[in-house]
Design an enzyme around this catalytic site. Structure first.
Site, PDB file in Angstrom:
ATOM      1  N   CYS A  36     -85.300  16.886  48.124  1.00 15.34           N
ATOM      2  CA  CYS A  36     -86.180  17.043  49.059  1.00 15.34           C
ATOM      3  C   CYS A  36     -86.989  18.416  48.389  1.00 15.34           C
ATOM      4  O   CYS A  36     -86.317  19.344  47.939  1.00 15.34           O
ATOM      5  CB  CYS A  36     -85.455  18.382  49.907  1.00 15.34           C
ATOM      6  SG  CYS A  36     -86.057  19.457  51.611  1.00 15.34           S
TER       7      CYS A  36
ATOM      8  N   CYS B 153     -92.492  14.571  50.389  1.00 14.21           N
ATOM      9  CA  CYS B 153     -91.390  14.602  50.592  1.00 14.21           C
ATOM     10  C   CYS B 153     -90.703  13.363  50.806  1.00 14.21           C
ATOM     11  O   CYS B 153     -91.497  12.596  50.418  1.00 14.21           O
ATOM     12  CB  CYS B 153     -91.949  14.999  52.256  1.00 14.21           C
ATOM     13  SG  CYS B 153     -89.678  14.378  53.329  1.00 14.21           S
TER      14      CYS B 153
ATOM     15  N   HIS C 187     -88.839  11.422  52.111  1.00 20.25           N
ATOM     16  CA  HIS C 187     -88.631  11.255  53.450  1.00 20.25           C
ATOM     17  C   HIS C 187     -89.872   9.848  53.657  1.00 20.25           C
ATOM     18  O   HIS C 187     -89.990   8.760  54.272  1.00 20.25           O
ATOM     19  CB  HIS C 187     -89.141  11.163  54.836  1.00 20.25           C
ATOM     20  CG  HIS C 187     -87.404  12.022  55.135  1.00 20.25           C
ATOM     21  ND1 HIS C 187     -86.868  13.457  55.037  1.00 20.25           N
ATOM     22  CD2 HIS C 187     -86.883  11.730  55.906  1.00 20.25           C
ATOM     23  CE1 HIS C 187     -85.868  13.633  54.722  1.00 20.25           C
ATOM     24  NE2 HIS C 187     -86.015  12.760  55.951  1.00 20.25           N
TER      25      HIS C 187
END
Length: 265
Positions: free
Chosen positions: A73, A180, A182
């Protein structure tokens, strides 16, 4: 015995890093943990980030004989690494935006990250150190993180909404740093909006190389098939869809770790 690798994120975006690590270290035992009760991390204070990550990771290190921790993260990595490295006696690896490799191939760079990451002094130091002569545009979006999470449980990405988020970059950048974990799951959709020729760079492969270097030789039989363990910090309505995703990646069913304190944003 195989090495035990703990990968931690606020959500399931860290699976992008897991895939890169597993590609380089296939014969390891993987424990994946995500703090869905604290999601999204880009909206938490630094003190809460440190408190939550420290508690969850220490609990899992006691439950499993962890050999290395990967903070998958970017937002957490900019804050919690010094604390975790003090608390733990094993290596802790974080992820940072891939500004340096981007600056080697482009001078029109876009850094796509969470609102917290693009505000941190650490990010500005990276740009100053490795991309000082480049034009680096910053865009922080919590909604993109949510869209990636939704895609992973079968909800299609709304391209109209994505276009609204990214439209200011059209024709302005030719290389985007996915700041990020994601965002690699949105590669296809980002290219649909900004063009196929836009280069997308993330840190996953570099993190995998670093983990492999720190672990050294991995002692496991090639015939062994190791199922991973996956933990969330609170129960989730998406458990069935998540279990399908994790099963495809050779993880056992989702377990709820539990976090004793309520989240005060």
């Amino acid at each position: 015995m195989p090495k035990n690798i703990l990968i931690f994120d606020s959500g399931i975006g860290g699976l992008s890093v897991f895939k890169d690590i597993r590609y380089q270290i296939p014969l390891a035992k993987y424990i994946y943990a995500f703090d869905n009760a604290g999601f999204p991390y880009g909206e938490l204070t630094e003190d809460i980030l440190i408190e939550r990550t420290s508690y969850i990771i220490q609990k899992l290190c006691h439950r499993h004989k962890i050999d290395i921790v990967v903070i998958a993260c970017n937002t957490a990595s900019t804050v919690v690494l010094p604390t975790l490295r003090t608390l733990l006696s094993i290596p802790v690896v974080g992820v940072v935006p891939a500004i340096k490799p981007a600056a080697l191939v482009s001078q029109k760079i876009g850094l796509l990250a969470t609102p917290a990451t693009i505000k941190r002094s650490y990010t500005f130091d990276l740009i100053k150190s490795f991309a000082s002569i480049s034009d680096v545009k910053l865009l922080g979006s919590t909604r993109l993180v949510e869209m990636a999470e939704e895609k992973m449980v079968g909800i299609p990405v709304n391209l109209i909404e994505l276009d609204e988020i990214l439209k200011s970059w059209k024709g302005q950048v030719d290389c985007i740093v996915l700041g990020c974990t994601h965002f690699p799951f949105l590669r296809k959709e980002i290219k649909e909006i900004l063009g196929r020729n836009v280069l997308l760079i993330d840190s996953g492969e570099a993190i995998a190389r670093r983990v492999k270097q720190l672990l050294g030789s991995v002692d496991a039989n090639k015939g062994d098939h190791l199922f991973g363990e996956v933990y969330c910090s609170a129960s989730t309505k998406n458990e069935e869809a998540l279990n399908k995703t994790f099963k495809e990646l050779d993880f056992n069913p989702l377990q709820t770790l539990g976090y004793p304190k309520s989240l005060d944003r």
